[in-house]
Design an enzyme around this catalytic site. Structure first.
Site, PDB file in Angstrom:
ATOM      1  N   GLU A   1       0.856  -1.191   0.000  1.00  0.00           N
ATOM      2  CA  GLU A   1       0.000   0.000   0.000  1.00  0.00           C
ATOM      3  C   GLU A   1       0.887   1.234   0.000  1.00  0.00           C
ATOM      4  O   GLU A   1       1.836   1.326   0.784  1.00  0.00           O
ATOM      5  CB  GLU A   1      -0.897  -0.035   1.245  1.00  0.00           C
ATOM      6  CG  GLU A   1      -1.542   1.282   1.642  1.00  0.00           C
ATOM      7  CD  GLU A   1      -2.515   1.833   0.615  1.00  0.00           C
ATOM      8  OE1 GLU A   1      -3.342   1.064   0.094  1.00  0.00           O
ATOM      9  OE2 GLU A   1      -2.433   3.052   0.326  1.00  0.00           O
ATOM     10  N   ASP A  22      -6.163  -3.937  -5.650  1.00  0.00           N
ATOM     11  CA  ASP A  22      -7.269  -3.354  -4.880  1.00  0.00           C
ATOM     12  C   ASP A  22      -6.996  -1.857  -4.769  1.00  0.00           C
ATOM     13  O   ASP A  22      -6.541  -1.360  -3.742  1.00  0.00           O
ATOM     14  CB  ASP A  22      -7.296  -4.024  -3.511  1.00  0.00           C
ATOM     15  CG  ASP A  22      -8.390  -3.458  -2.615  1.00  0.00           C
ATOM     16  OD1 ASP A  22      -9.192  -2.635  -3.080  1.00  0.00           O
ATOM     17  OD2 ASP A  22      -8.420  -3.851  -1.425  1.00  0.00           O
ATOM     18  N   THR A  79      -7.718   2.452  -5.907  1.00  0.00           N
ATOM     19  CA  THR A  79      -8.710   3.499  -6.151  1.00  0.00           C
ATOM     20  C   THR A  79      -8.950   3.596  -7.660  1.00  0.00           C
ATOM     21  O   THR A  79      -8.455   2.788  -8.438  1.00  0.00           O
ATOM     22  CB  THR A  79      -8.192   4.838  -5.587  1.00  0.00           C
ATOM     23  OG1 THR A  79      -6.878   5.058  -6.101  1.00  0.00           O
ATOM     24  CG2 THR A  79      -8.129   4.793  -4.064  1.00  0.00           C
TER      25      THR A  79
END
EC number: 2.5.1.16
Lengths: 286, 286
Positions: free
Chosen positions: A111, A161, A163
């Protein structure tokens, strides 16, 4: 201004000509991270709400739809998923679903914005309850670069996963990125990407993902629609690409006898998600 | 007030704590009929919009999802649907889909408010294009009474295409009404009812419909979820009840080779709609 009166959070989709609002009791948190503005609201009926740069990311009430459908179809399609990489997914909900699978030996969450994870630990603890699992690994940094550097033939499943395909996530909807994913996958490997709204984006984003995944060498590509109330049109999708194995076969008995609880996913909704609405068949068939 | 600024139509779902808005260029029509307030808006991205008593009924862009799923699954489940009755459905979109089936010999639209149909003829002509079909019959009046008076064993399929179960449509979500439907159906007959949102109403409205349909004598009952962006949660459903025949078998070859165009429905989405999300299985299984 384009907001309802006090007491509502509204996301306006200017290009789509729609807006969606949730009644809120108040704002629990706000910060500007290195990458984006993070907000958490307490809604009246959907539990806590996470907003990034003004866009609804998830609510406590309905994120199970997205997180289950981003993970279990791919995990039960792969014959033996041992190593899983999540690109994005900072709220940890995808990681939690992945780690429900006892055959997964190692999972990475890559992330870019560590603050999303830290804020989730505080406001969505139910999504982060597997963060201490010894199989869970965290890297906070650029997923595009991370995937470029990874050892070839080392991963079974890559879950993107992210935006929307604007701003920070743009590089995750790109041919070069899929090529790096392809190199990283072992034989039998699968990549799955969140792929926006079937009603709004079949002719644009979804068709583009199919084309790019195939160009990158993924032999089979299919889009799985599923409901997601807080996203535009309430209808969302993920797109799976497989290095070698067809995507219409899956470990159905394992799915039916899964040793964990789900709320949307089961062997029947797995089959259902593979069904292509007629307009998607028409738009996506070769 | 709870509206976005000028240029938006907003429907607030107070009990659900959500609101949905469409950007509009203007209002094309407004009247107070004997039964309700009718409004037609010109939206920027969803075509014409019909609003009844402040509630979004349909848009030109996405009504195909609802109308196809209220009709084709039931019509292709019935072995030989010759006579079809639609209760409600004043916009004529359901009637249009029914009449696509060449085996239907007679269809009735029983709508309480003739003004809905007249306004639809003007603003949704594409939904009314089969109104002149010699098989189409119209009765404007109370569907509950009409169903009470109908000849027993005379109908193959009853489609309850109603507004929400409050106000004028309340009597269409009732045990007595299902009993009258049961009497009206021929052997092999099917009733299908719009049954609200799986996420919001499984434990309340949908479970109640299952109970009442079974109490009325319908042997098999199943709920079919489908996407419907302009309704709350963007996720909607219909519930089918069958007098005698199981609902998991259908004329699949006929559906695959249907001699008409659909945009959502096909033999694959038919199967998919029969898949029950896990939380619905848990809530509705006997």
């Amino acid at each position: 201004m384009t907001t309802l009166n006090d007491g509502w959070f509204t996301e306006v989709f200017q290009n789509e000509g729609t807006a969606f609002s949730l009644k809120v009791r108040g704002k629990l948190h706000e910060e500007q991270s290195e990458f984006q503005k993070l907000e958490i609201y307490d809604t009246e009926t959907f539990g806590n709400l996470m907003v990034l740069d003004g866009c609804v990311m998830l609510t406590a009430r309905d994120n199970f739809l997205y997180h289950e459908m981003m993970t279990h179809p791919a995990l039960f399609t792969h014959k033996n998923p041992r190593k899983v990489v999540i690109i994005g997914g900072g709220d940890c909900g995808t990681l939690k679903e992945v780690l429900k699978h006892p055959d997964v030996e190692e999972a990475w969450q890559v992330e870019i914005d560590e603050r999303v994870t830290r804020v989730s630990e505080q406001y969505f603890p139910e999504l982060c309850e597997s963060n201490g699992d010894p199989r869970a690994n965290f890297f906070f940094g650029d997923g595009v670069q991370w995937m470029r550097d990874i050892e070839p033939n080392s991963v079974d499943l890559i879950i993107i996963d992210s935006t929307d395909p604007v701003g920070p996530a743009e590089g995750l909807f790109a041919l070069d990125f899929y090529r790096d994913c392809m190199l990283a996958l072992r034989d039998g490997g699968i990549v799955v990407q969140q792929s926006e709204s079937p009603l709004l984006h079949t002719e644009t984003i979804i068709r583009g993902i199919h084309k790019d995944m195939k160009t990158a060498g993924l032999a089979h590509v299919v889009t799985l629609p599923f409901p997601q109330p807080v996203y535009p049109t309430g209808w969302w999708s993920c797109t799976m690409g497989s290095k070698t194995n067809p995507l219409h076969y899956f470990r159905e008995a394992d799915a039916a006898e899964r040793p964990f609880v789900t709320r949307y996913y089961n062997e029947a909704t797995h089959h259902a998600a593979l069904a292509q609405p007629q307009f998607m068949r028409d738009a996506l068939e070769d």
